[in-house]
Write a protein that holds these residues in place. Structure first.
Motif, PDB file in Angstrom:
ATOM      1  N   SER A 186       0.838  -1.193   0.000  1.00  0.00           N
ATOM      2  CA  SER A 186       0.000   0.000   0.000  1.00  0.00           C
ATOM      3  C   SER A 186       0.875   1.247   0.000  1.00  0.00           C
ATOM      4  O   SER A 186       2.095   1.174   0.221  1.00  0.00           O
ATOM      5  CB  SER A 186      -0.895   0.010   1.240  1.00  0.00           C
ATOM      6  OG  SER A 186      -0.099   0.140   2.407  1.00  0.00           O
ATOM      7  N   ILE A 187       0.252   2.396  -0.239  1.00  0.00           N
ATOM      8  CA  ILE A 187       0.971   3.665  -0.169  1.00  0.00           C
ATOM      9  C   ILE A 187       1.615   3.812   1.212  1.00  0.00           C
ATOM     10  O   ILE A 187       2.790   4.169   1.344  1.00  0.00           O
ATOM     11  CB  ILE A 187       0.003   4.836  -0.440  1.00  0.00           C
ATOM     12  CG1 ILE A 187      -0.517   4.765  -1.889  1.00  0.00           C
ATOM     13  CG2 ILE A 187       0.672   6.178  -0.169  1.00  0.00           C
ATOM     14  CD1 ILE A 187      -1.670   5.701  -2.178  1.00  0.00           C
ATOM     15  N   TYR A 188       0.846   3.507   2.238  1.00  0.00           N
ATOM     16  CA  TYR A 188       1.309   3.587   3.629  1.00  0.00           C
ATOM     17  C   TYR A 188       2.540   2.710   3.845  1.00  0.00           C
ATOM     18  O   TYR A 188       3.563   3.155   4.369  1.00  0.00           O
ATOM     19  CB  TYR A 188       0.158   3.148   4.537  1.00  0.00           C
ATOM     20  CG  TYR A 188       0.418   3.236   6.023  1.00  0.00           C
ATOM     21  CD1 TYR A 188       0.009   4.350   6.761  1.00  0.00           C
ATOM     22  CD2 TYR A 188       1.033   2.188   6.715  1.00  0.00           C
ATOM     23  CE1 TYR A 188       0.213   4.420   8.130  1.00  0.00           C
ATOM     24  CE2 TYR A 188       1.248   2.247   8.072  1.00  0.00           C
ATOM     25  CZ  TYR A 188       0.835   3.364   8.775  1.00  0.00           C
ATOM     26  OH  TYR A 188       1.044   3.416  10.147  1.00  0.00           O
ATOM     27  N   ASP A 217      -6.586   9.917   2.116  1.00  0.00           N
ATOM     28  CA  ASP A 217      -7.815   9.122   2.236  1.00  0.00           C
ATOM     29  C   ASP A 217      -7.720   7.775   1.519  1.00  0.00           C
ATOM     30  O   ASP A 217      -8.675   6.988   1.560  1.00  0.00           O
ATOM     31  CB  ASP A 217      -9.010   9.912   1.686  1.00  0.00           C
ATOM     32  CG  ASP A 217      -9.277  11.185   2.485  1.00  0.00           C
ATOM     33  OD1 ASP A 217      -9.119  11.145   3.726  1.00  0.00           O
ATOM     34  OD2 ASP A 217      -9.615  12.209   1.867  1.00  0.00           O
ATOM     35  N   VAL A 218      -6.591   7.501   0.867  1.00  0.00           N
ATOM     36  CA  VAL A 218      -6.441   6.229   0.118  1.00  0.00           C
ATOM     37  C   VAL A 218      -5.112   5.550   0.462  1.00  0.00           C
ATOM     38  O   VAL A 218      -4.513   4.883  -0.373  1.00  0.00           O
ATOM     39  CB  VAL A 218      -6.545   6.463  -1.409  1.00  0.00           C
ATOM     40  CG1 VAL A 218      -7.951   6.863  -1.804  1.00  0.00           C
ATOM     41  CG2 VAL A 218      -5.529   7.529  -1.871  1.00  0.00           C
ATOM     42  N   GLN A 244       3.745   8.630  -8.130  1.00  0.00           N
ATOM     43  CA  GLN A 244       4.563   7.475  -7.761  1.00  0.00           C
ATOM     44  C   GLN A 244       6.004   7.889  -7.472  1.00  0.00           C
ATOM     45  O   GLN A 244       6.623   7.391  -6.520  1.00  0.00           O
ATOM     46  CB  GLN A 244       4.547   6.427  -8.880  1.00  0.00           C
ATOM     47  CG  GLN A 244       3.246   5.662  -9.004  1.00  0.00           C
ATOM     48  CD  GLN A 244       3.322   4.564 -10.052  1.00  0.00           C
ATOM     49  OE1 GLN A 244       4.372   3.971 -10.262  1.00  0.00           O
ATOM     50  NE2 GLN A 244       2.209   4.299 -10.714  1.00  0.00           N
ATOM     51  N   ASN A 259      -4.436   3.002   2.021  1.00  0.00           N
ATOM     52  CA  ASN A 259      -4.445   1.533   1.938  1.00  0.00           C
ATOM     53  C   ASN A 259      -4.413   1.018   0.511  1.00  0.00           C
ATOM     54  O   ASN A 259      -4.299  -0.184   0.280  1.00  0.00           O
ATOM     55  CB  ASN A 259      -5.672   0.975   2.659  1.00  0.00           C
ATOM     56  CG  ASN A 259      -6.984   1.429   2.016  1.00  0.00           C
ATOM     57  OD1 ASN A 259      -7.036   2.515   1.442  1.00  0.00           O
ATOM     58  ND2 ASN A 259      -8.016   0.621   2.136  1.00  0.00           N
ATOM     59  N   LYS A 260      -4.496   1.937  -0.469  1.00  0.00           N
ATOM     60  CA  LYS A 260      -4.426   1.511  -1.874  1.00  0.00           C
ATOM     61  C   LYS A 260      -2.981   1.272  -2.273  1.00  0.00           C
ATOM     62  O   LYS A 260      -2.038   1.814  -1.684  1.00  0.00           O
ATOM     63  CB  LYS A 260      -5.054   2.563  -2.788  1.00  0.00           C
ATOM     64  CG  LYS A 260      -6.572   2.630  -2.689  1.00  0.00           C
ATOM     65  CD  LYS A 260      -7.157   3.314  -3.909  1.00  0.00           C
ATOM     66  CE  LYS A 260      -8.677   3.190  -3.921  1.00  0.00           C
ATOM     67  NZ  LYS A 260      -9.267   3.735  -5.172  1.00  0.00           N
ATOM     68  N   LYS A 261      -2.776   0.446  -3.301  1.00  0.00           N
ATOM     69  CA  LYS A 261      -1.436   0.129  -3.780  1.00  0.00           C
ATOM     70  C   LYS A 261      -0.756   1.388  -4.326  1.00  0.00           C
ATOM     71  O   LYS A 261      -1.401   2.269  -4.895  1.00  0.00           O
ATOM     72  CB  LYS A 261      -1.498  -0.936  -4.890  1.00  0.00           C
ATOM     73  CG  LYS A 261      -2.079  -2.272  -4.427  1.00  0.00           C
ATOM     74  CD  LYS A 261      -1.121  -3.003  -3.506  1.00  0.00           C
ATOM     75  CE  LYS A 261      -1.557  -4.434  -3.238  1.00  0.00           C
ATOM     76  NZ  LYS A 261      -2.747  -4.530  -2.382  1.00  0.00           N
ATOM     77  N   THR A 313       0.979   1.616  -6.895  1.00  0.00           N
ATOM     78  CA  THR A 313       0.845   1.649  -8.353  1.00  0.00           C
ATOM     79  C   THR A 313      -0.480   2.257  -8.801  1.00  0.00           C
ATOM     80  O   THR A 313      -0.691   2.472  -9.993  1.00  0.00           O
ATOM     81  CB  THR A 313       0.977   0.231  -8.923  1.00  0.00           C
ATOM     82  OG1 THR A 313       0.114  -0.651  -8.192  1.00  0.00           O
ATOM     83  CG2 THR A 313       2.411  -0.280  -8.786  1.00  0.00           C
ATOM     84  N   PHE A 314      -1.362   2.539  -7.868  1.00  0.00           N
ATOM     85  CA  PHE A 314      -2.639   3.192  -8.154  1.00  0.00           C
ATOM     86  C   PHE A 314      -2.432   4.650  -8.558  1.00  0.00           C
ATOM     87  O   PHE A 314      -3.256   5.247  -9.245  1.00  0.00           O
ATOM     88  CB  PHE A 314      -3.534   3.079  -6.908  1.00  0.00           C
ATOM     89  CG  PHE A 314      -4.618   4.110  -6.786  1.00  0.00           C
ATOM     90  CD1 PHE A 314      -5.806   3.977  -7.494  1.00  0.00           C
ATOM     91  CD2 PHE A 314      -4.471   5.209  -5.939  1.00  0.00           C
ATOM     92  CE1 PHE A 314      -6.814   4.927  -7.357  1.00  0.00           C
ATOM     93  CE2 PHE A 314      -5.465   6.153  -5.812  1.00  0.00           C
ATOM     94  CZ  PHE A 314      -6.646   6.017  -6.532  1.00  0.00           C
ATOM     95  N   VAL A 325      -3.341  11.856  -1.056  1.00  0.00           N
ATOM     96  CA  VAL A 325      -3.466  10.418  -0.797  1.00  0.00           C
ATOM     97  C   VAL A 325      -3.924  10.062   0.615  1.00  0.00           C
ATOM     98  O   VAL A 325      -4.096   8.883   0.927  1.00  0.00           O
ATOM     99  CB  VAL A 325      -2.119   9.693  -1.072  1.00  0.00           C
ATOM    100  CG1 VAL A 325      -1.648   9.944  -2.497  1.00  0.00           C
ATOM    101  CG2 VAL A 325      -1.045  10.116  -0.073  1.00  0.00           C
TER     102      VAL A 325
END
Length: 255
Positions: free
Chosen positions: A103-105, A143-144, A157, A146-148, A150-151, A141
């Motif tokens: 994830s981003i995190y 709010d997201v 990136q 937990n998204k990958k 690569t999203f 980011v």
């Protein structure tokens, strides 16, 4: 008057791929803290090879040999453990390289995970927020998380990769053509970011983009056929290069 000690020094640094092939030849230069130094030169001149020697990436390949000295705060990194060097010297590559399964995190915290450093959840949250704010990515980011990774878009990136490199609080950030895969708007964003980041980290950037070197670096190194031809103030080098080879490169007669 007290002499300011450079953060990074190359002392007759050589990098060889074989006994017959020396890619970097006896480079000597001193880099001051909290500056941006651009390494320029035509393809195959040894720019990236020199850069990668600074965080011991060549140690991954038994056929590559580095000789001479590379001093970080006066200590020869060639005698240090790679894991210790890489905590002090971050690296950002040509193409954005977020870890695709993370994830981003978790991408921001990857350095801690890979080094087996355990942190409390509150510390993790603080590091992630601080680093993403440092690269002006937090608001985009938060709010997201937990998204990958690569999203995200290419420019996002790359900023995520810079945040990941900054998470371990390195003293030096190495960047190998960090904007060559990005569009002009994303490139401008990264350049503005680097000018801000130099207040907290010393940046050494390899670039083919002479305009970029002129815009963001205070010092420039021009390399040709593995040799450091010229090193000094960027404005001076562009306006009055001291070597004919530098002049030929900056005027487009050599590429």
């Amino acid at each position: 008057m007290e002499t300011i000690k450079p953060i990074l020094e190359f002392n007759k640094t050589c990098v060889s791929y074989t006994k017959q092939t020396m890619a970097v030849k006896y480079v000597s230069a001193s880099i001051q803290r909290n500056t941006i130094t651009a390494i320029m030169g035509p393809s195959g001149c040894g720019k990236s090879t020199l850069l990668r020697a600074v965080n011991l990436m060549h140690n991954l390949y038994p056929n590559i040999h580095v000789e001479g000295e590379i001093l970080l705060n006066g200590d020869n990194i060639l005698s240090m453990e790679p894991i210790d060097v890489r905590r002090k010297v971050g690296m950002v590559f040509q193409r954005p390289t977020p870890f695709p399964t993370m994830s981003i995190y978790d991408n921001v915290l990857a350095g801690y995970t890979l080094n087996g450093i355990h942190l409390a959840k509150s510390d993790k949250d603080s590091i992630v927020e601080h680093c993403l704010k440092s690269v002006t990515l937090w608001d985009e980011v938060k709010d997201v998380l937990n998204k990958k990774g690569t999203f995200l878009s290419g420019g996002q990136q790359q900023r995520l990769c810079i945040a990941r490199a900054l998470a371990l609080k390195p003293e030096i950030l190495l960047m190998d053509e960090p904007t060559s895969a990005l569009d002009p708007i994303a490139t401008k964003y990264i350049e503005e970011l680097l000018l801000t980041l130099q207040k907290e980290v010393t940046i050494v950037i390899v670039t083919h983009n002479m305009g970029q070197a002129k815009r963001i670096s205070s010092h420039s190194m021009f390399m040709y056929l593995g040799e450091l031809v010229e090193y000094g103030n960027t404005d001076t080098m562009f306006s009055c290069p001291s070597d004919d080879r530098t002049k030929a490169y900056l005027t487009g007669k050599m590429g």
